[in-house]
Design a protein around this motif. Structure first.
Motif, short mmCIF file in Angstrom:
data_model
loop_
_atom_site.label_atom_id
_atom_site.label_comp_id
_atom_site.label_asym_id
_atom_site.label_seq_id
_atom_site.Cartn_x
_atom_site.Cartn_y
_atom_site.Cartn_z
N HIS A 1 12.30 -6.96 -15.99
CA HIS A 1 12.03 -5.82 -16.87
C HIS A 1 11.24 -4.75 -16.11
CE1 HIS A 1 13.71 -7.21 -20.61
NE2 HIS A 1 13.07 -8.35 -20.52
N ALA A 2 10.25 -5.20 -15.35
CA ALA A 2 9.45 -4.26 -14.57
C ALA A 2 10.30 -3.58 -13.50
CB ALA A 2 8.26 -4.99 -13.93
N LEU A 3 11.14 -4.36 -12.84
CA LEU A 3 12.03 -3.79 -11.81
C LEU A 3 12.93 -2.71 -12.42
CD1 LEU A 3 13.43 -3.86 -8.98
CD2 LEU A 3 14.96 -5.58 -9.96
N HIS A 4 13.53 -3.04 -13.55
CA HIS A 4 14.45 -2.11 -14.22
C HIS A 4 13.73 -0.80 -14.54
CE1 HIS A 4 17.68 -0.75 -16.79
NE2 HIS A 4 16.85 -0.66 -17.82
N ALA A 5 12.51 -0.91 -15.06
CA ALA A 5 11.74 0.29 -15.42
C ALA A 5 11.37 1.07 -14.16
CB ALA A 5 10.49 -0.11 -16.20
N ALA A 6 10.98 0.37 -13.09
CA ALA A 6 10.59 1.05 -11.84
C ALA A 6 11.78 1.82 -11.27
CB ALA A 6 10.07 0.04 -10.83
N LEU A 7 12.96 1.22 -11.34
CA LEU A 7 14.14 1.88 -10.79
C LEU A 7 14.54 3.09 -11.63
CD1 LEU A 7 16.31 -1.16 -9.69
CD2 LEU A 7 14.94 0.36 -8.27
N ASN A 8 14.05 3.13 -12.86
CA ASN A 8 14.32 4.28 -13.72
C ASN A 8 13.15 5.25 -13.71
OD1 ASN A 8 17.04 3.99 -15.23
ND2 ASN A 8 16.20 1.94 -15.10
N GLU A 9 12.37 5.16 -12.62
CA GLU A 9 11.29 6.12 -12.35
C GLU A 9 10.16 6.08 -13.37
OE1 GLU A 9 11.34 8.23 -9.62
OE2 GLU A 9 13.21 7.33 -8.96
N SER A 10 10.02 4.97 -14.11
CA SER A 10 8.91 4.87 -15.05
C SER A 10 7.68 4.34 -14.31
CB SER A 10 9.28 3.92 -16.19
OG SER A 10 8.17 3.73 -17.02
N SER A 11 6.51 4.75 -14.77
CA SER A 11 5.29 4.18 -14.18
C SER A 11 4.42 3.57 -15.27
CB SER A 11 4.51 5.26 -13.42
OG SER A 11 4.24 6.33 -14.28
N GLU A 12 4.90 3.65 -16.52
CA GLU A 12 4.16 3.06 -17.64
C GLU A 12 4.36 1.55 -17.63
OE1 GLU A 12 2.30 4.78 -19.96
OE2 GLU A 12 2.63 6.38 -18.51
N PRO A 13 3.35 0.78 -18.00
CA PRO A 13 3.56 -0.67 -18.10
C PRO A 13 4.71 -0.97 -19.07
CG PRO A 13 1.24 -0.13 -18.33
CD PRO A 13 1.99 1.16 -18.34
N VAL A 14 5.50 -1.98 -18.73
CA VAL A 14 6.64 -2.31 -19.57
C VAL A 14 6.43 -3.71 -20.13
CG1 VAL A 14 7.99 -3.20 -17.61
CG2 VAL A 14 9.16 -2.37 -19.64
N SER A 15 6.86 -3.89 -21.39
CA SER A 15 6.66 -5.16 -22.08
C SER A 15 8.00 -5.89 -22.23
CB SER A 15 6.06 -4.89 -23.46
OG SER A 15 6.23 -6.00 -24.29
N THR A 16 7.93 -7.22 -22.19
CA THR A 16 9.14 -8.01 -22.43
C THR A 16 9.60 -7.86 -23.88
OG1 THR A 16 7.71 -9.90 -22.87
CG2 THR A 16 8.69 -9.77 -20.68
N GLU A 17 8.74 -7.30 -24.73
CA GLU A 17 9.12 -7.11 -26.14
C GLU A 17 9.75 -5.73 -26.38
OE1 GLU A 17 8.70 -9.90 -28.28
OE2 GLU A 17 8.47 -10.49 -26.19
N ASP A 18 9.88 -4.93 -25.32
CA ASP A 18 10.49 -3.61 -25.44
C ASP A 18 11.97 -3.79 -25.79
OD1 ASP A 18 11.60 -1.12 -25.15
OD2 ASP A 18 10.41 -0.60 -23.39
N GLU B 1 0.82 -1.22 0.00
CA GLU B 1 0.00 0.00 0.00
C GLU B 1 0.85 1.27 0.00
OE1 GLU B 1 -3.08 -0.08 -0.60
OE2 GLU B 1 -3.55 -2.19 -0.21
N ASP B 2 2.02 1.23 0.64
CA ASP B 2 2.84 2.44 0.73
C ASP B 2 4.09 2.38 -0.16
OD1 ASP B 2 3.97 0.44 2.20
OD2 ASP B 2 4.56 1.71 3.89
N ALA B 3 3.95 1.70 -1.30
CA ALA B 3 5.08 1.60 -2.22
C ALA B 3 5.46 2.98 -2.77
CB ALA B 3 4.71 0.67 -3.38
N THR B 4 6.76 3.19 -2.96
CA THR B 4 7.22 4.43 -3.59
C THR B 4 7.26 4.26 -5.12
OG1 THR B 4 9.53 3.76 -3.30
CG2 THR B 4 8.57 5.20 -1.60
N GLN B 5 7.38 3.03 -5.59
CA GLN B 5 7.33 2.73 -7.01
C GLN B 5 6.46 1.50 -7.25
OE1 GLN B 5 10.48 3.85 -5.87
NE2 GLN B 5 11.74 4.38 -7.64
N GLN B 6 5.73 1.56 -8.35
CA GLN B 6 4.85 0.44 -8.71
C GLN B 6 4.78 0.40 -10.23
OE1 GLN B 6 0.90 0.77 -7.06
NE2 GLN B 6 0.00 -0.36 -8.75
#
Ligand code: FES
Length: 153
Positions: free
Chosen positions: A133-150, A26-31
């Protein structure tokens, strides 16, 4: 099948049946959502990052045994690590899982070594890397869904 291979399979089955850190934070800083469009599976990663250090990591979602076990092992390995350290591990894990020859010097990956077997099944590599892939995007401050095909990952 070798004893080591059997042990690896047991760890993957255990983490799939009893995933660690499987809850909505509930109190995540990144999701962020990670999606594998080839199968439609989706995993949401939650992180609590304070002063550049991951305090807590969790996930929710649906996926195959490999993707759930990978997310479980990944979230177990994150607390207490700095973002820089985790980014280095992400790269190492990605290289480890996609290498054509069996990589050496993988002690740093710890329990993540159990996922090395997917190297022999290229179709499953996206399953093993979905949460990453999701972790990598979250650590780069992205909040958009990320695809394995990116292709940028
Ligand atoms: Fe969908 Fe593995 S089959 S992530």
């Amino acid at each position: 099948m070798s004893d080591l291979r059997e042990l690896y399979q047991e760890v993957i089955i255990d983490h799939n049946r009893h995933p660690r850190n499987f809850y909505k934070m509930e109190d995540a800083t990144q999701q962020i959502d990670g999606i594998n469009p080839l199968c439609g599976d989706k995993i949401t990663i939650y992180l609590k990052v304070v002063d550049n250090v991951i305090q807590e990591a969790s996930f929710q979602g649906t996926g195959c045994a490999i993707s759930i076990a990978s997310a479980s092992l990944m979230t177990d390995s994150l607390p207490g690590k700095t973002i820089q350290f985790v980014e280095a591990i992400f790269k190492k894990f990605h290289d480890f899982i996609t290498a054509t020859d069996k990589p050496t010097n993988t002690e740093e990956l710890g329990k993540l070594n159990v996922l090395g077997g997917v190297r022999d099944y290229p179709a499953r590599i996206k399953c093993a890397t979905l949460a990453w892939h999701a972790l990598h995007a979250a650590l780069n401050e992205s909040s958009e869904p990320v695809s394995t095909e990116d292709k940028s990952l």
